[in-house]
Design a protein around this motif. Structure first.
Motif, mmCIF file in Angstrom:
data_model
loop_
_atom_site.group_PDB
_atom_site.id
_atom_site.type_symbol
_atom_site.label_atom_id
_atom_site.label_comp_id
_atom_site.label_asym_id
_atom_site.label_seq_id
_atom_site.Cartn_x
_atom_site.Cartn_y
_atom_site.Cartn_z
ATOM 1 N N SER A 106 0.835 -1.202 0.000
ATOM 2 C CA SER A 106 0.000 0.000 0.000
ATOM 3 C C SER A 106 0.871 1.253 0.000
ATOM 4 O O SER A 106 0.538 2.248 -0.641
ATOM 5 N N ILE A 126 -4.650 2.950 3.028
ATOM 6 C CA ILE A 126 -4.270 2.968 4.443
ATOM 7 C C ILE A 126 -3.004 2.131 4.599
ATOM 8 O O ILE A 126 -2.914 1.006 4.100
ATOM 9 N N ASP A 171 -4.013 -2.413 -5.613
ATOM 10 C CA ASP A 171 -3.351 -2.819 -4.377
ATOM 11 C C ASP A 171 -4.142 -4.003 -3.823
ATOM 12 O O ASP A 171 -5.370 -4.011 -3.857
ATOM 13 N N THR A 214 -4.584 -4.171 4.472
ATOM 14 C CA THR A 214 -5.424 -4.114 3.267
ATOM 15 C C THR A 214 -6.227 -5.396 3.180
ATOM 16 O O THR A 214 -5.679 -6.489 3.258
#
Ligand SMILES: Nc1nc2c(ncn2[C@@H]2O[C@H](COP(=O)(O)OP(=O)(O)OP(=O)(O)O)[C@@H](O)[C@H]2O)c(=O)[nH]1
Ligand SMILES: [Mg+2]
Length: 463
Positions: free
Chosen positions: A238, A251, A278, A259
């Motif tokens: 991420s 995040i 992602d 994630t």
């Protein structure tokens, strides 16, 4: 031209903006325009003049002012649809646009269906099907090159090439049939003609193959190359997405398994548009939510053309890294990123080269934006090498539908060629005929209603 109902729609995006446009097309367009619009200046005797901008106001049926507008009456056939068209430029607010559209519908128009204006342009012979589809591609282009390709196809570049190829196929069919009708011709002539037919088939096949080759690049330019960022939990996937997007999109947290769902971002790496996904960190887990995330991650890996595999340089090589290496499929493009290069490195380079032989490797520190440019450079190089540039003269297909048709036609011509070499010539005509019909679906000459329905339903209302 057959009489059709007059249609109307809001042709600009709904929302606040400088100008919004309501478009009316059909035989009643002028009558409706004149009914709801009051020009500021007293109209001259030749009112309404075609392709002339009038300033004035739109009033409701009850005579209340709705908006101040600029209005154009455009006489067929010099219009987008080749029908009489009226365009009302008003202030762009959702309510203004809706009130004006309501007024137009009350005055006798019917609400247009998605893509119906463009469909009429097609039905009225102003553009063919591939040109109509190029208009949609222009609207949705994700890179400068995509706009250029779509614009050239909108001008008929692709259609022209397809028409020429179809023409060649027809000529060839005619020659083969003439030959079949006069079997008494000398055998020597027959072999000479056979060779000529083979050559011509070979030439057509090559033209189609060239087009097919450029298609992947064209589509990648249009839609963005699907690229997945994958790796074990906490590797910095991420963080890498954020660094590449240059925004805090995902995040990032020191807790592994941050994630869960797929997260998409679009970016342009040196002219290549990428759809970057992602994914959740892949590892063995009993947590059902994590498992669901990992299943999605694996799906994204399977669908991706480019894999950005992220390894954590500060940890030792693990079975999770091993598992990820085994997910690579033949034909996938891969770049290996060893992240966290700012920390003490524990990863074994022997393992990396053993499990990712021949793939480019780059070291980064995603949180410090180090190595990001090198990564971009590598991605650019991979795409340059694998998406091949397009031969100057060949039109580029950005449409999956077109690419599939060309691929199929190519196979049919291949079969015809095979038949021409080994079997009686009659058999070659089958493949040729099939290819001729198939290619006609690109320009719409042999397209079924169902196909037209499918193509135009992709457009928005108002286009
Ligand atoms: N020192 C250092 N820390 C990093 C680097 N990249 C990421 N991190 C840290 O590593 C932790 C995990 O980062 P994420 O980007 O959330 O990792 P991820 O791979 O997305 O993790 P999951 O979503 O849990 O699979 C965070 O605490 C980051 O700040 C780096 O280059 N150097
Ligand atoms: Mg993450």
């Amino acid at each position: 031209m057959t009489a059709r109902e007059t249609i109307a729609a809001i042709s600009t995006p709904l929302g606040e903006g400088g100008i919004g446009i309501v478009r009316i097309s059909g035989e009643e367009a002028f009558r409706i325009g004149k009914k709801i619009f009051v020009p500021k200046k007293d109209p001259t005797r030749d009112y309404p003049r075609s392709h002339y901008l009038y300033y004035g106001h739109i009033y409701s049926e009850q005579g209340e002012l709705i908006d101040e507008v600029l209005l154009t009456f455009m006489r067929a056939p010099r219009t987008y649809t080749r029908e009489d068209t009226v365009e009302i430029n008003c202030h762009s607010g959702i309510f203004t646009l809706r009130l004006i559209l309501k007024r137009v519908l009350e005055a006798g128009a019917r609400m247009a269906r998605p893509g119906e204006f463009t469909r009429r342009a097609f039905l009225n012979g102003r553009i063919d099907l591939s040109q109509a589809e190029s208009i949609l591609k222009i609207i949705r282009a994700r890179s400068d090159e995509a706009v250029k390709i779509a614009a050239s196809n909108m001008q008929g570049r692709l259609s022209q090439e397809i028409r020429e190829i179809r023409e060649s196929i027809l000529n060839l069919l005619a020659r083969i049939e003439a030959q079949l009708d006069f079997p008494e011709e000398l055998e020597e002539e027959e072999t000479a003609l056979g060779r000529e037919i083979e050559n011509e088939l070979g030439r057509i096949k090559e033209l189609l193959e060239n087009m097919a080759r450029g298609a992947e690049r064209g589509r990648a330019m249009q839609e963005g190359l699907v690229s997945a960022i994958v790796g074990k939990p906490n590797a910095g996937k991420s963080s890498l997405l954020n660094a590449l997007l240059r925004e805090q999109r995902a995040i990032v947290h020191e807790v592994p398994g941050t994630t869960r769902d797929l997260l998409e971002g679009y970016l342009n790496i040196r002219g290549y548009p990428l759809c970057l996904i992602d994914t959740a960190g892949i590892h063995q887990t009993d947590d059902p939510v994590e498992q669901a995330g990992i299943a999605r991650a694996k799906g994204a890996i399977a669908d991706a053309r480019l894999l950005i595999i992220v390894l954590d340089g500060s940890t030792a090589w693990s079975t999770d890294d091993e598992a990820i290496a085994s997910l690579i499929q033949p034909g996938q493009l891969v770049v290996v990123v060893i992240n966290k290069k700012d920390l003490v490195q524990k990863i074994s380079m022997d393992e990396v080269t053993r499990r990712f032989p021949g793939y480019p490797v780059v070291r980064t520190s995603a949180i410090n934006n180090q190595g990001i440019e090198q990564l971009e450079e590598i991605i650019e190089k991979i795409l340059d090498q694998n998406l091949g540039t397009i031969a100057g003269e060949t039109p580029v297909m950005v449409n999956l539908r077109h690419a599939r048709i060309v691929q199929e036609a190519c196979e049919q011509i291949g079969e015809a060629l095979q038949a021409a070499v080994t079997q009686p010539l009659e058999l070659a005509t089958i493949g040729l005929r099939e290819a001729w019909v198939k290619l006609g679906e690109i320009t719409g000459e042999t397209a079924s209603d169902e196909l037209l329905e499918r193509v135009f339903s992709e457009f928005c209302i108002g286009k």
